[in-house]
Design a protein around this motif. Structure first.
Motif, mmCIF file in Angstrom:
data_model
loop_
_atom_site.group_PDB
_atom_site.id
_atom_site.type_symbol
_atom_site.label_atom_id
_atom_site.label_comp_id
_atom_site.label_asym_id
_atom_site.label_seq_id
_atom_site.Cartn_x
_atom_site.Cartn_y
_atom_site.Cartn_z
ATOM 1 N N GLY A 77 -93.329 19.902 -23.314
ATOM 2 C CA GLY A 77 -92.144 19.669 -22.501
ATOM 3 C C GLY A 77 -90.863 20.145 -23.173
ATOM 4 N N LEU A 78 -90.974 20.596 -24.426
ATOM 5 C CA LEU A 78 -89.795 21.145 -25.094
ATOM 6 C C LEU A 78 -89.882 22.666 -25.157
ATOM 7 C CD1 LEU A 78 -89.429 18.682 -28.115
ATOM 8 C CD2 LEU A 78 -88.289 18.576 -25.922
ATOM 9 N N LYS B 227 -81.510 23.738 -25.846
ATOM 10 C CA LYS B 227 -81.828 22.342 -25.565
ATOM 11 C C LYS B 227 -82.696 21.743 -26.673
ATOM 12 C CE LYS B 227 -84.061 19.582 -21.990
ATOM 13 N NZ LYS B 227 -84.613 19.638 -20.632
ATOM 14 N N SER B 228 -83.708 22.480 -27.078
ATOM 15 C CA SER B 228 -84.634 21.975 -28.079
ATOM 16 C C SER B 228 -83.919 21.763 -29.421
ATOM 17 C CB SER B 228 -85.795 22.958 -28.216
ATOM 18 O OG SER B 228 -86.594 22.630 -29.296
ATOM 19 N N ARG C 96 -86.500 24.684 -12.051
ATOM 20 C CA ARG C 96 -86.330 23.277 -12.441
ATOM 21 C C ARG C 96 -86.181 23.234 -13.959
ATOM 22 N NH1 ARG C 96 -92.267 21.413 -10.336
ATOM 23 N NH2 ARG C 96 -93.504 22.547 -11.863
ATOM 24 N N SER C 97 -85.939 22.023 -14.495
ATOM 25 C CA SER C 97 -85.513 21.979 -15.897
ATOM 26 C C SER C 97 -86.659 22.161 -16.890
ATOM 27 C CB SER C 97 -84.772 20.679 -16.175
ATOM 28 O OG SER C 97 -85.643 19.587 -16.007
ATOM 29 N N ILE C 98 -87.852 21.703 -16.547
ATOM 30 C CA ILE C 98 -89.002 22.004 -17.407
ATOM 31 C C ILE C 98 -90.199 22.391 -16.544
ATOM 32 C CG2 ILE C 98 -88.277 20.522 -19.337
ATOM 33 C CD1 ILE C 98 -90.550 18.653 -18.494
ATOM 34 N N LEU D 146 -89.647 12.668 -21.142
ATOM 35 C CA LEU D 146 -88.606 12.185 -22.043
ATOM 36 C C LEU D 146 -87.468 13.197 -22.106
ATOM 37 C CD1 LEU D 146 -88.351 9.769 -23.823
ATOM 38 C CD2 LEU D 146 -89.457 11.023 -25.656
ATOM 39 N N SER D 147 -87.827 14.466 -22.204
ATOM 40 C CA SER D 147 -86.797 15.500 -22.289
ATOM 41 C C SER D 147 -86.018 15.579 -20.974
ATOM 42 C CB SER D 147 -87.440 16.825 -22.707
ATOM 43 O OG SER D 147 -87.113 17.862 -21.872
ATOM 44 N N THR D 148 -86.690 15.331 -19.850
ATOM 45 C CA THR D 148 -85.984 15.297 -18.566
ATOM 46 C C THR D 148 -85.014 14.125 -18.527
ATOM 47 O OG1 THR D 148 -87.994 16.165 -17.553
ATOM 48 C CG2 THR D 148 -86.334 15.323 -16.052
ATOM 49 N N LEU D 149 -85.474 12.988 -19.033
ATOM 50 C CA LEU D 149 -84.622 11.796 -19.064
ATOM 51 C C LEU D 149 -83.374 12.041 -19.920
ATOM 52 C CD1 LEU D 149 -84.458 8.686 -18.386
ATOM 53 C CD2 LEU D 149 -85.636 8.293 -20.542
ATOM 54 N N ILE D 150 -83.573 12.630 -21.108
ATOM 55 C CA ILE D 150 -82.449 12.848 -22.023
ATOM 56 C C ILE D 150 -81.438 13.825 -21.431
ATOM 57 C CG2 ILE D 150 -81.814 13.820 -24.287
ATOM 58 C CD1 ILE D 150 -84.439 12.646 -25.365
#
Lengths: 434, 254
Positions: free
Chosen positions: A60-61, A100-101, A158-160, B17-21
């Motif tokens: 997810g990162l 972001k990471s 989307r974001s991830i 978690l990364s989406t939440l942050i």
């Protein structure tokens, strides 16, 4: 033989520190990952067009890097090359992901520890203490997280676990408005990063980095493109001190290192004492110099003592975010980014196997797929940055724990030190337990 | 008194978690809670009593079952964050490990589905939870607000031959037909809405990451299969319908 186990905190994912003590001496300290998810097994039997969106779920990162490396491996099988517009979009996605990471690692993981490592505070600051201690830094870093998230969402859908990167290109045609919005984001990121780097300098550049984090001339590995920094395309380079050990295209990687599926760890065909490190520090070390004055001048703030030290990687991460933001701006200046994007059609299979490589935020990432008789994925080999770094992490953990145990005999101090060493490496446990 | 919050991950990619942050409201959210345990962000080693627990990731081994049970014991409310925690998630595709939803082992107070959970839903849920209110999820399927739907189709006549289009050139959300009518598999009919059809709007059919509207995955899939014709190649292909959840089979280890 006595074994002490401590659970890693403030890292991404679940890891343990295993301390082995024999006859009142530390025999080894290791960073162990006991979960195994088996993405190599998950990808087995999958259709090629299905692989990138599954591969993205490894992390997810580093999701953009995972998905794009997968696309590149499959494009290698079909021998298709995405349009320059698509490649620019992929680069933008990887830039957003990197910022972001790195920003999350800096704020939650490394920055609190730097006070202990460099300023000799007894405890690392918790994040609410950090917010009170430096509210401006906090808001700057949170803005960076937010900006990079918006950039990725804009071009990735989307974001991830992005929707747009697919085999043959990126399924998105940016509008003029997208470009101007993204430019503003990058300009803001540059302003914030200039501020954060200056702050880092004010706080820490006069301190001497402790020997605990000395890397002892490791072998740096990373990608470069005609002597320039590049995370999407180029040759791999192995470099130790000032000596380039090898430059090679990724399809020859097995001459330099191998990996057995499901056995975590990557074997390098080097001397036993040559330990490889990948990631931001390696990417900056394999390049001779940077043409951009902003980057060189920030790096010159710190002396030679710093540059041998793992703590320096924290500054490098900040500078890399700045470099990435400038790169993002220059991609957005390019006129070919606007207009209807073409996805290269998939035709016939040209190769029985394909390799895709990118530099993920934490270092070199390779996806290597071999087809079975039905043209489904027969074998998937994933070579992941954190796995490559494990031997050097364990080396330093053992070296420094032995010293500390001799001086103090205190297992709690060893645990704390080991926690900090691991966090400085910014391991990505999700990726490593793929 | 700020409410005590616990956030933890089992087998996951840390994406929830990364989406939440990265939510807009996250900095304010942090100020309003007392984060008592969260291995990603704080040093606390022990799971302590809390008002709200958010758990991401699926359960794959005994250790995680006991962690989860301890979290349950110490939490007033426990929510499954993301599709792995809610249904098992992407690891359901593995035949080496058994990925299970939290609800198989403990009682949960709600799910926040999605891979990743859509920002609007996640933001709304956590704000409601802070105020000790309950949140609701959309109760309709994806087709109900899909722009490709056109007139409601009851029976799909065309045989489904593909899982993704092989030509993206002609896709245009205003003039394209429903994927299922074009012979491309889309799981929209059996997937909960809430994602604003992000994939579909970009020309990519739904892979079902939000999970079903009601909790029974298998009966949804069986109903759907009775409505469509799949080629034998796709019938054999593993990982379409159980990409985010796998039915429990007797004899499974966990």
């Amino acid at each position: 033989m006595k074994k002490v186990v401590d659970v890693c905190t403030r890292v991404e994912g679940h890891g343990n520190i295993n301390i082995l003590i024999q006859k009142d001496e530390i025999s080894s300290v290791s960073f162990d990952l006991d979960i195994f998810r088996g993405f190599e097994n998950i990808l087995h039997g999958k259709k090629l067009i299905d692989a990138p969106r599954i591969a993205s779920r490894i992390c997810g990162l580093c999701h953009a890097s995972q998905g794009i490396a997968s696309c590149k491996a499959i494009e290698n099988i079909y021998e298709i090359e995405p349009t320059t517009q698509s490649i620019s979009l992929r680069r933008l996605l990887m830039i957003g992901e990197l910022i972001k990471s790195h920003a999350m690692h800096f704020f939650f993981q490394s920055f609190p520890d730097l006070f202990v490592a460099l300023k000799k505070h007894s405890n690392s600051l918790s994040f609410d203490e950090l917010i009170r201690y430096d509210p401006l830094l906090t808001s700057n870093v949170f803005e960076l997280i937010k900006i990079s998230n918006e950039i990725v969402t804009l071009f990735g859908g989307r974001s991830i676990h992005l929707i747009t990167p697919i085999i043959g290109g990126v399924q998105y045609s940016p509008s003029k408005k997208d470009i101007s919005v993204a430019k503003k984001y990058f300009q803001k990121a540059i302003t914030n990063l200039d501020w954060v780097i200056e702050r880092f300098h004010d706080l820490f550049s006069k301190e001497k980095p402790p020997d605990i984090y000395n890397l002892n001339d490791p072998v740096y590995m990373g990608m470069q493109n005609n002597e320039e920094y590049d995370r999407y395309d180029g040759f791999l380079r192995l470099k130790q001190k000032d000596k380039i050990l090898a430059d090679f295209p990724v399809h020859k990687y097995q001459q330099f290192f191998t990996k057995q599926i499901e056995l975590r760890g990557v074997d390098f065909h080097l001397n036993k004492d040559q330990k490889v490190i990948v990631g931001p520090l390696a990417r900056f070390n394999i390049i001779k110099d940077f043409e951009m004055d902003e980057i060189s001048s920030y790096l010159s703030y710190f002396d030679g003592e710093w540059k041998k030290n793992l703590i320096y990687s924290n500054l490098v991460r900040l500078v890399e975010m700045l470099l990435a933001s400038y790169e993002g701006l220059s991609i957005l200046e390019n006129r070919n980014l606007i207009g209807k994007n073409q996805i290269k059609p998939i035709k016939s299979i040209k190769n029985n196997e394909g390799i895709g490589i990118v530099e993920a935020p934490r270092g070199t990432l390779i996806h290597h797929y071999t087809l079975d008789e039905n043209n489904l994925i027969g074998k998937a080999k994933l070579i992941i940055a954190t796995e490559i770094n494990l031997p050097i992490i364990n080396d330093i953990l053992t070296r420094e724990s032995r010293k500390l145990y001799e001086w103090t005999g205190d297992i709690n101090q060893i645990k704390n030190q080991a926690q900090m060493i691991i966090r400085m490496f910014d391991p990505c446990i999700s990726c490593a337990t793929h | 008194m700020k409410p005590k919050l616990l956030i933890t991950s089992l087998t996951s990619c840390s994406g929830c978690l990364s989406t939440l942050i990265s939510l807009d409201i996250f900095p304010q959210f942090l100020e309003r809670v007392n984060l008592v345990y969260c291995p990603f962000m704080v040093d606390a080693h022990n799971i302590s009593n809390n008002e709200v627990a958010l758990v991401e990731g699926c359960v794959i081994n005994e250790d995680q079952i006991s962690i989860l049970k301890e979290v349950r014991k110490k939490s007033k409310k426990l929510f499954a964050l993301g599709t792995c925690a809610a249904f098992g998630g992407i690891n359901s595709l593995s035949d080496k490990i058994q990925a299970r939803a939290l609800s198989k082992y403990v009682e949960i107070d709600g799910i926040i589905p999605g891979c990743p959970p859509p920002i609007k839903i996640l933001g709304n849920c956590i704000l409601k939870l802070l105020d000790s209110k309950t949140y609701t999820l959309p109760e309709k399927n994806l087709c109900s607000n899909c722009e490709l739907r056109g007139n409601l189709v009851k029976k799909f006549t065309k045989t489904i031959t593909k899982i993704l289009p092989d030509n993206f050139k002609d896709f245009d959300i205003e003039n394209s037909k429903c994927f299922l009518e074009n012979g491309i598999l889309c799981l929209g009919p059996i997937t909960r809405q809430g994602c604003d059809c992000k994939c579909i709007n970009l020309g990519i059919p739904c892979e079902g990451c939000m999970g079903p509207v009601n909790n029974d995955y298998t009966s949804n899939v069986i109903n759907f299969l009775s409505m469509i014709n799949l080629t034998s190649d796709l019938k054999k292909y593993k990982g379409i319908f159980y990409r985010f959840s796998k039915p429990y089979v007797r004899g499974d280890k966990y």
